[in-house]
Design a protein around this motif. Structure first.
Motif: not given
Length: 197
Positions: A16-39
């Motif tokens: 089930t698509p849910n853009p509202r949830m996507a707006k939250i989860i994207i924090a772990q893509y490009g946020g300050p404590d996300g996976e990109l920064g960790a790698s």
């Protein structure tokens, strides 16, 4: 150094698509404590680690974090695929849509774009390992917050997996710190700054 398997580390199958949830989860893509920064943090710090065990640890975890970055991208993609304009507007996804359509972009949940200033690499083994321990706890807290807001089991399942990996990484960095303390001269805990003693 890298070997790419054409599959995610853990399956992502969101029905089930849910853009509202996507707006939250994207924090772990490009946020300050996300996976990109960790790698980037771990793959940068590994060069100055004084012991081969620590270089290996940072390489292993940094590489795994790239896999987590890929998982988060897959989650956000699946949450935003095939949206119509009404769904985009209703979810408050319109500002993101104007800039990126439904492309996956390194941005925090707040809308701030990714910046490398969110992580440190000091070249001091003690400092960097403490940075890493804190980073894993901040990422775990972010996943905890996402899980508090998530009611879709298809989304929560891979998020729980990612959260658990943060706990494991924290433990591994703790082992790395213990190894470092064991190897350092007990008379000079900060062995890389002897001129201060």
């Amino acid at each position: 150094m890298f070997h790419y398997e054409k599959k995610l580390q853990y399956p992502v199958n969101i029905k089930t698509p849910n853009p509202r949830m996507a707006k939250i989860i994207i924090a772990q893509y490009g946020g300050p404590d996300g996976e990109l920064g960790a790698s980037l943090r771990y793959l940068s710090q590994r060069y100055t680690m004084p012991y081969p065990e620590l270089k290996g640890l940072l390489t292993d975890i940094g590489t795994e974090e790239l896999g987590h970055f890929e998982m988060i991208g897959a989650i956000v993609y699946q949450l935003t695929r095939n949206l119509n304009i009404e769904q985009i507007k209703a979810a408050g996804f319109d500002a993101y849509f104007v800039d990126h359509t439904t492309g996956i972009y390194t941005v925090a949940a707040s809308g701030d774009p990714y910046t490398a200033s969110s992580f440190a690499s000091k070249g001091d083994v003690i400092t960097d390992l403490h940075e890493d321990l804190a980073a894993e706890q901040k990422a775990r807290t972010t996943y905890d917050n996402i899980l508090r807001l998530c009611d879709d089991p298809d989304v929560a399942d891979p998020i729980r997996f990612l959260r658990q990996r943060e706990v494991v990484h924290y433990q591994r960095f703790g082992e790395g710190l213990a190894l470092t303390v064991e190897k350092l001269n007990t008379q000079n805990f900060y062995a890389f700054n002897p001129s201060f003693d």
